[in-house]
Design an enzyme around this catalytic site. Sequence first.
Site, mmCIF file in Angstrom:
data_model
loop_
_atom_site.group_PDB
_atom_site.id
_atom_site.type_symbol
_atom_site.label_atom_id
_atom_site.label_comp_id
_atom_site.label_asym_id
_atom_site.label_seq_id
_atom_site.Cartn_x
_atom_site.Cartn_y
_atom_site.Cartn_z
ATOM 1 N N ASP A 195 -16.213 44.029 93.935
ATOM 2 C CA ASP A 195 -15.612 45.310 93.575
ATOM 3 C C ASP A 195 -14.630 44.985 92.459
ATOM 4 O O ASP A 195 -13.627 44.292 92.695
ATOM 5 C CB ASP A 195 -14.908 45.917 94.778
ATOM 6 N N SER A 197 -21.511 54.506 76.950
ATOM 7 C CA SER A 197 -22.256 55.741 77.152
ATOM 8 C C SER A 197 -22.264 56.509 75.842
ATOM 9 O O SER A 197 -21.382 56.323 74.996
ATOM 10 C CB SER A 197 -21.590 56.590 78.241
ATOM 11 N N TYR A 226 -14.821 60.822 82.411
ATOM 12 C CA TYR A 226 -15.826 59.766 82.276
ATOM 13 C C TYR A 226 -15.966 59.336 80.820
ATOM 14 O O TYR A 226 -15.954 58.140 80.503
ATOM 15 C CB TYR A 226 -17.161 60.266 82.819
ATOM 16 N N LYS A 284 -15.141 55.654 78.716
ATOM 17 C CA LYS A 284 -16.104 54.967 77.856
ATOM 18 C C LYS A 284 -15.580 54.848 76.426
ATOM 19 O O LYS A 284 -15.820 53.830 75.749
ATOM 20 C CB LYS A 284 -17.448 55.702 77.879
#
Length: 291
Positions: A63, A143, A156, A160
């Site tokens: 993790d 992304s 999100y 990125k």
Amino acid sequence: MLPAPAQKKQKNELIVVSGASTGIGAATALELASMGYHVLAGVRTDSEADAVRTGNIEPVTLDITVPEHIEALARRIADDREQRPLRALVNNAGIEVNAPVEVLPLSLWREQFETNLFGHIAVIQQLLPFLRRSRGRIVNISSVGGEAALPIFGAYAGTKSALEAASDSLRREVARQGVQVVVVQPGGVKTDMAAHSGSISLRLADGMSTEQQHLYGDLIETTVARNTAFLERAVTAEKAGKAIAKATTTTRPRTRYTLGKDAAFVIPLARHLPDRLMDRILAASHRSRSR
């Protein structure tokens, strides 16, 4: 359990892939293993470890928000019985929770930045000395949103975009040390994370106030519907894994790779079109999907 890859000649080199339990990470690990690399595949549970363990794939508990896991990974590399060098690090782990900027709780903003940005930086800091010795490579999975942020994707896409900037800086810092830094920018890819993100957005929308429902309800519904429809014809995880493995191992890599037709189309537009024109194009896309 992953199918055993058809292995080529052993490379006697290690490659770390984080977020390797499913989707892009699992496909990348499988492709690299088939090329003869010994892949340390980051997973979070024993059941995930059992699912990916095969051939040259060795699951490791990772993790990337837990410092002890990263330290244990560094010890595993340092104590490798065959003293194999670390050829590459593929930073793939990530989470995606989408909602309008005003609506998404700060706790979910922070959680995404902890995983999608700070976790990767922590892994890089620990493993960079190994990559310096091997003159290896760091591959950061970004992304299309890193350069072209769609509505409700603010958090999100923000993670990125930050990863892209950090990658540029890192590339310029370590070039003279012999370490290469590559960014891969996927568009839509058929993965569990992508498939579940829409339902998460709709659940968050259910908790919005009446005013927020009026302001954002239609936007969320049309965005989720558009993305769900697009995923039906998106790039498969297997195809994405092959492309990432190639970017990880090719002799003379580019600094950036787009992955998928949507990324190859949208990213140049975002770079060259005026912001207002790009806004109108995206707004028209949403309107056409809502009819």
